[in-house]
Scaffold this active site. Structure first.
Site, PDB file in Angstrom:
ATOM      1  N   GLY A 123      55.868  20.345  44.431  1.00  0.00           N
ATOM      2  CA  GLY A 123      55.014  21.504  44.168  1.00  0.00           C
ATOM      3  C   GLY A 123      55.785  22.803  44.260  1.00  0.00           C
ATOM      4  O   GLY A 123      56.818  22.973  43.620  1.00  0.00           O
ATOM      5  N   SER A 124      55.301  23.711  45.107  1.00  0.00           N
ATOM      6  CA  SER A 124      55.980  25.000  45.281  1.00  0.00           C
ATOM      7  C   SER A 124      57.290  24.868  46.059  1.00  0.00           C
ATOM      8  O   SER A 124      58.095  25.790  46.085  1.00  0.00           O
ATOM      9  CB  SER A 124      55.051  25.987  46.011  1.00  0.00           C
ATOM     10  N   THR A 149      50.732  29.972  44.617  1.00  0.00           N
ATOM     11  CA  THR A 149      49.417  30.308  45.150  1.00  0.00           C
ATOM     12  C   THR A 149      49.425  31.689  45.791  1.00  0.00           C
ATOM     13  O   THR A 149      50.474  32.314  45.970  1.00  0.00           O
ATOM     14  CB  THR A 149      48.993  29.284  46.208  1.00  0.00           C
ATOM     15  N   GLU A 196      57.181  19.477  40.451  1.00  0.00           N
ATOM     16  CA  GLU A 196      57.115  18.019  40.521  1.00  0.00           C
ATOM     17  C   GLU A 196      55.936  17.596  41.387  1.00  0.00           C
ATOM     18  O   GLU A 196      55.415  18.390  42.181  1.00  0.00           O
ATOM     19  CB  GLU A 196      58.418  17.453  41.083  1.00  0.00           C
ATOM     20  N   ILE A 226      53.196  20.730  33.228  1.00  0.00           N
ATOM     21  CA  ILE A 226      54.078  21.408  32.281  1.00  0.00           C
ATOM     22  C   ILE A 226      53.294  21.843  31.046  1.00  0.00           C
ATOM     23  O   ILE A 226      52.778  20.999  30.294  1.00  0.00           O
ATOM     24  CB  ILE A 226      55.261  20.512  31.871  1.00  0.00           C
ATOM     25  N   GLU A 245      52.296  29.966  38.969  1.00  0.00           N
ATOM     26  CA  GLU A 245      53.400  30.814  39.454  1.00  0.00           C
ATOM     27  C   GLU A 245      53.318  31.032  40.971  1.00  0.00           C
ATOM     28  O   GLU A 245      53.774  32.044  41.492  1.00  0.00           O
ATOM     29  CB  GLU A 245      53.409  32.178  38.742  1.00  0.00           C
ATOM     30  N   HIS A 304      24.692  37.202  34.875  1.00  0.00           N
ATOM     31  CA  HIS A 304      24.024  36.481  33.791  1.00  0.00           C
ATOM     32  C   HIS A 304      22.894  35.591  34.293  1.00  0.00           C
ATOM     33  O   HIS A 304      22.095  35.083  33.491  1.00  0.00           O
ATOM     34  CB  HIS A 304      25.033  35.609  33.030  1.00  0.00           C
ATOM     35  N   GLY A 305      22.825  35.377  35.606  1.00  0.00           N
ATOM     36  CA  GLY A 305      21.787  34.515  36.163  1.00  0.00           C
ATOM     37  C   GLY A 305      21.944  33.092  35.667  1.00  0.00           C
ATOM     38  O   GLY A 305      23.050  32.573  35.534  1.00  0.00           O
ATOM     39  N   GLY A 306      20.823  32.451  35.361  1.00  0.00           N
ATOM     40  CA  GLY A 306      20.854  31.067  34.892  1.00  0.00           C
ATOM     41  C   GLY A 306      21.662  30.899  33.628  1.00  0.00           C
ATOM     42  O   GLY A 306      22.315  29.867  33.418  1.00  0.00           O
TER      43      GLY A 306
END
Length: 382
Positions: A132-133, A366, A128, A158, A364, A339-341
């Site tokens: 939260g947790s 943190t 909610e 959800i 599930e 991958h760089g840029g």
């Protein structure tokens, strides 16, 4: 102890999931991501392959497989698209598995065949806005009215809130903060007073639908409650042990996908008359990525082994989820860097793995929640 050797059945399941992902998911990944499109037809198709009822026994229309096969399927699908992997995980391990684990026989016969076949898509509601947790602080309530319960409140974050045909929802039937003050209900789409909010605009996992669920004097018959009054929170905690394995497997797939695209790029891209893989910094980074992915899988497989053998998996599931999710973020980050840029553009898949990976450290619970669970379990051994 778990045998790390892949069985013939697991190899067959892996090939099936890999071919499915290659054929039905890969060509559409970026289009679905850009449009935040939840491909409902794909999930109906997954039902034909047994991917929507992986853990459901055959007598209820499921594939009748175990957690090792479940991990394998999530790994292969998430390697191609984390969004689809997330939805497969939410449908199987939360909604469907909650009904499988705690529903009565009549409820199982009614809902599991539809969920396992992919005819229906499932949602699961615990979180909610305010709590939260801290599930014990939930504000959504159910008040008894004869043979019915009147539910008021809302749930947030959800998965499948809009497109789901049925949702398993935890609500407060007792005092706030009382772990025996919550109950679980199965609520079908179309029930008066039960609606979904607007789809959330997310950083990653954009093809996996996420929204609010709202309850406005929603009347639900007592036959829709799972288990006894006040057992919903205990059910949810037990379910989340398996749910952590799901997110760990999702993380593994994302990490593997990010690693593989970095490895390909490093062996194709040339700088200073050599492949960039031949630069020590790049090759050592890739070695670290590969090592941590292997370690993640071992933790996940051990947790799956315990789950398949009906042993307690609270600590091992939390360890697998904690480590695998953080490795996914680290590997995805390295993939972009290699991958760089180009890693910062949508011409290559690295940026999507980077965006998708972060949710794995949040969903599930943190990383802090996982460490709390692990430390609490460790203390019991002292």
């Amino acid at each position: 102890m778990y045998n790390v050797k892949e069985t013939e059945q697991m190899a067959m399941v892996r090939e099936s999931a890999r071919e499915f992902a290659r054929t039905y998911i890969k060509p559409h990944v970026m289009d679905w991501d850009e449009r935040q499109h939840f491909p409902i037809d794909l999930f109906h198709k997954m039902g034909e392959y047994g991917f929507m009822g992986i853990l459901v026994p055959e007598e209820y229309g499921g594939a009748g497989l175990g957690y090792q096969e479940y991990i394998t399927i999530l790994d292969e699908i998430s390697k191609v698209c984390g969004s689809i992997g997330l939805s497969v995980a939410a449908h199987n391990s939360l909604c469907t598995n909650h009904i499988l684990s705690f529903a009565n026989e009549e409820q199982k016969r009614k809902y599991l065949p539809k969920l396992a076949s992919g005819e229906w898509i499932g949602a699961w509601g615990l979180t909610e806005t305010g709590s939260g947790s801290d599930a014990g602080g939930m504000m959504t309530t159910a008040v008894k009215d004869g043979d019915y319960w009147i539910i008021n409140g809302s749930k947030t974050f959800i998965t499948h809130a809009i497109s789901g045909d049925v949702a398993v929802v935890m609500v407060r039937t007792g005092e706030k903060g009382d772990k025996h003050g919550m109950s679980a209900f199965i609520i079908e789409k179309g029930t008066k007073g039960f609606t979904a909010g607007q789809k959330m605009d997310k950083l990653g996992m954009r093809a996996s639908e996420t929204a609010f669920l709202f309850f406005d004097n929603c009347r639900v018959h007592k036959d829709q409650m799972m288990g006894e009054v006040g057992t919903g929170f205990v059910q949810a905690l037990k379910l989340l042990d398996g749910g952590r394995i799901s997110i760990a497997a999702l993380s593994l797939g994302i990490a593997r996908g990010a690693y593989e695209c970095a490895l390909r790029y490093a062996n194709e891209r040339e700088q200073f008359n050599q492949k960039i893989y031949d630069f020590q910094d790049v090759s050592f980074t890739i070695a670290d990525m590969a090592t941590k992915i292997e370690a993640s899988e071992l933790l996940i497989r051990k947790a799956g082994y315990l789950k398949d053998n009906h042993q307690k998996v609270t600590k091992e599931g939390a360890m697998a989820k904690l480590y695998a999710s953080e490795v996914a973020v680290e590997v995805a980050n390295h993939s972009v860097q290699i991958h760089g840029g180009y890693g910062f553009t949508k011409d290559y898949p690295a940026e999507k793995f980077f965006r998708d990976a972060k949710l794995c450290t949040i969903g599930e619970g943190t990383s802090a929640i996982q460490k709390m669970v692990i430390s609490r379990e460790i203390k019991k051994d002292v």
